[in-house]
Design an enzyme around this catalytic site. Structure first.
Site, PDB file in Angstrom:
ATOM      1  CB  SER B  45      -0.520  49.327 -52.488  1.00 10.79           C
ATOM      2  OG  SER B  45      -0.657  49.294 -50.963  1.00 10.79           O
ATOM      3  CD  GLU B  46      -5.740  52.001 -50.621  1.00 13.93           C
ATOM      4  OE1 GLU B  46      -5.376  50.799 -51.070  1.00 13.93           O
ATOM      5  OE2 GLU B  46      -6.749  51.734 -49.504  1.00 13.93           O
TER       6      GLU B  46
END
Lengths: 215, 216, 215, 216
Positions: B45-46
């Site tokens: 998840s960035e």
């Protein structure tokens, strides 16, 4: 590092100041500082942050209060008010690729004159920027960003201002803590010095100017 | 099977053991639901996590553990958290094996436009430009058409996300790649003929002698 | 990530390979990998590291064994053998300011085409480099460094290769772990997955190709 | 008091509450011994620590906790460890309030040479170039003369460490600054006359009307 009350900390920030604010969709954003900025009626702020969150959350509260005249961010898609103010010409908005934004802030804090990134080449992001070729590949020269104040939200702070963040609330916080003239921290918990292991400190206390004392 | 499920199921077949994968919002997120049994894949998840797990049970959400949209997620054993500079060093530095994103248009060379409709939709590019530029493999998940118009076009009329050519487009009608520098039809959706895909596609498609049907 | 024996891990490294090696004056250097490189008689290596330690310690053992034909480092002053081999023309040595070296490695791992640093301006370090002006100040364009292999020394690894370093043994390790085609790790302790908190992982396991199994 | 102690004691007077300070090897290291009572200063070790403490008691050394020379140190409560990228971001980014380094030569404009004697001593610059370029305040600690020759010269014959002008030079004979763009004598060592300093100095020195003696 000195401790300070929330009201006094926010009183340090004048109208028109530039602020880097930690957090990603308000997760990790120092919410009490945002609330107090709104309460004190600050105006004409420049905000540098990943996003403008959503109405009622984090930076979204500053947008709703029309406290922001300029925003440098990577994403405003989850806050319709930001888009409305931008399209109406009331809010100047510079949209920056997320990986470029965080490197520009890091460069500002690390004393670099810029970084070369492949991101944005061949897109509208390259407008007005220098292109530099290295080893046969083209890159954009992206320049450093700094701000007057960094507003940092931590999970833990010790008495010296050494900070630890939790899970995805870390995000921009340790990076903005290096790139502003004055760093103001709100920590969810304050613990005695030594409670955070030296290996778990994510922002050294020497970077913190003001730690907000709990009431 | 609805169109979204079909697209997500087909893309899940592209996952390989040990891959680090970033899934965008919308259809891409659904891909995680169809991870083949026994396959071990890391989802990034960035906003700063590898090892993103499913939505927590009621009452178990942790406000400091969310996806890139700010929604609560869980973390699998062996997950790790990091700051945004590290997150995009992973993405830009070629450490991300695959990214799956939505698309507004893909042109017949394989260039993607997915971040803005000028004057109408200005959400910002978020991480999309870095993801498309930096991931080892870029897969676009989208409907083949929007409002009766093909999203696989001769030339993108919308601003590009990157100059980089995507690797694969999976739609409700077809699987298309660009390995030869131009759009090539690899598979058709169940019950869809090659002629139907060609008709529904504005871009010029290279049609191999044998175009199998997706196996879902 | 796969586990591997020490001998098999080192057998992956051919003569002539380029190696980034973690550690600072051998602190944090994966000593067992160094010993095995010497034992297997590897030659003609390019080593990228902060320093060449001292005779009998860390990279110093590779220097003594004449396994290194090219060294990119910031400091060789505590290893007289390195200086002797360099002055005798037996060892090609590129000396790089420490802050520049670590940023060049970081750029290699982060997909940047380079960084602009003020360090070295007005000194012999600027020879052959592009100078770029940003906001009225001159900087050197420093280009990325990568290697065939990164040799990483960790304090803890879990079964997935998530790594934690201890105190000043962290140094170059997490940075080189991002900048090589193949990453080989020696951990002092191996622990079950989940023992290291997600917040304390300093190198994500996805970056690790081989973790050396203890015998 | 020997020359090294005199230099270190005088430099210790430059420390201020809360400063982040990096001390080089040699005389600079001694500065920590003369920290004024009650003053709280953070010492950074560029290999990755803030809060460096004294040499550990026998049997207490931790092999993963050393100074930049690889020698065991201790860590004070509230110390923190970090990687080398962070360490030099602190140094280059202006977060380091003061650095104290040794010198081979300082020229009369205030430029330092301290990292190499070509063909003779090639240790590498280590962190010196970043420290001199990035620290807010740069203080050089050195003997005034070496082998009978002044180390404060008209023009450095040795390769420069940085184009940046240092802030203060403290020797066994004098304290010199460069605030006006040229060497200026600020203080003399106890029992040393202004004339003796001038004689011992190759560089042209600006001599103010009043040159006090160091107060140690």
């Amino acid at each position: 590092m000195q401790t300070i009350s929330l009201a006094d900390a926010v009183a340090l920030i004048p109208d028109g100041a530039s602020l880097m604010i930690g957090g990603f969709m308000a997760v990790g954003t120092p919410e009490p500082i945002i609330n107090e900025l709104v309460r004190q009626g600050r105006k004409n702020l420049t905000v540098i942050a990943n996003d403008s969150a959503a109405p009622g959350r984090g930076i979204g509260k500053l947008i709703t209060a029309r406290a922001v005249s300029r925003l440098i961010a990577s994403h405003i898609g989850l806050n319709p008010e930001t888009q409305q103010q931008m399209l109406a010409g009331e809010l100047e908005c510079e949209l920056v690729p997320q990986g470029t934004l965080i490197e520009r802030i890091r460069a500002g804090g690390a004393g670099l004159g810029g970084v070369l990134t492949p991101t944005g080449i061949g897109t509208s992001v390259e407008e007005g920027k220098r292109k530099i070729e290295v080893n046969g590949r083209e890159y954009l020269l992206e320049t450093p960003l700094r701000a007057d104040f960094a507003l940092v939200g931590a999970f833990l702070s010790d008495y010296l201002g050494n900070l630890q963040y939790a899970l995805t609330a870390r995000n921009y916080n340790p990076i903005v803590a290096m790139a502003a003239d004055t760093v103001i921290v709100n920590a969810e918990s304050i613990v005695p010095t030594g409670v955070i292991s030296p290996d778990h400190v994510m922002t050294p206390g020497v970077l913190v100017d003001y730690l907000i004392a709990h009431e | 099977m609805d169109a979204q499920e079909l697209i997500a199921r087909r893309i899940a077949q592209e996952l390989r053991e040990g891959m680090l994968v970033n899934l965008g919002i919308g259809i891409p997120t659904l891909v995680a639901n169809y991870l083949p049994a026994g396959l071990h894949v890391y989802f990034q998840s960035e906003n700063g996590l590898i090892g993103t797990g499913s939505v927590p049970d009621p009452g178990m959400a942790q406000p400091r553990l969310t996806d890139a949209g700010g929604k609560p997620v869980s973390a699998l054993p062996g997950a790790c958290a990091f700051d945004s500079a590290m997150s995009f060093a992973l993405i830009r530095g070629g450490h991300l094996d695959m990214t799956v994103l939505g698309g507004l248009q893909v042109d017949q060379q394989g260039r993607l436009a997915n971040w803005t409709i000028p004057g109408k939709m200005v959400p910002g590019m978020g991480g999309a430009m870095d993801l498309v530029t930096g991931a080892r493999r870029v897969i676009v998940a989208m409907q083949h058409n929007a409002k009766g118009k093909s999203k696989i076009v001769r030339e993108c009329s919308l601003p590009l996300t990157s100059a980089r050519i995507v690797d694969l487009v999976v739609t409700d009608l077809a699987v298309i790649d660009f390995a030869n520098g131009r759009a090539r039809l690899l598979e058709t959706a169940p019950g869809v003929s090659v002629a139907e895909v060609v008709t529904a596609t504005e871009a010029e498609l290279e049609i191999p002698a044998d175009v199998p049907e997706m196996q879902l």
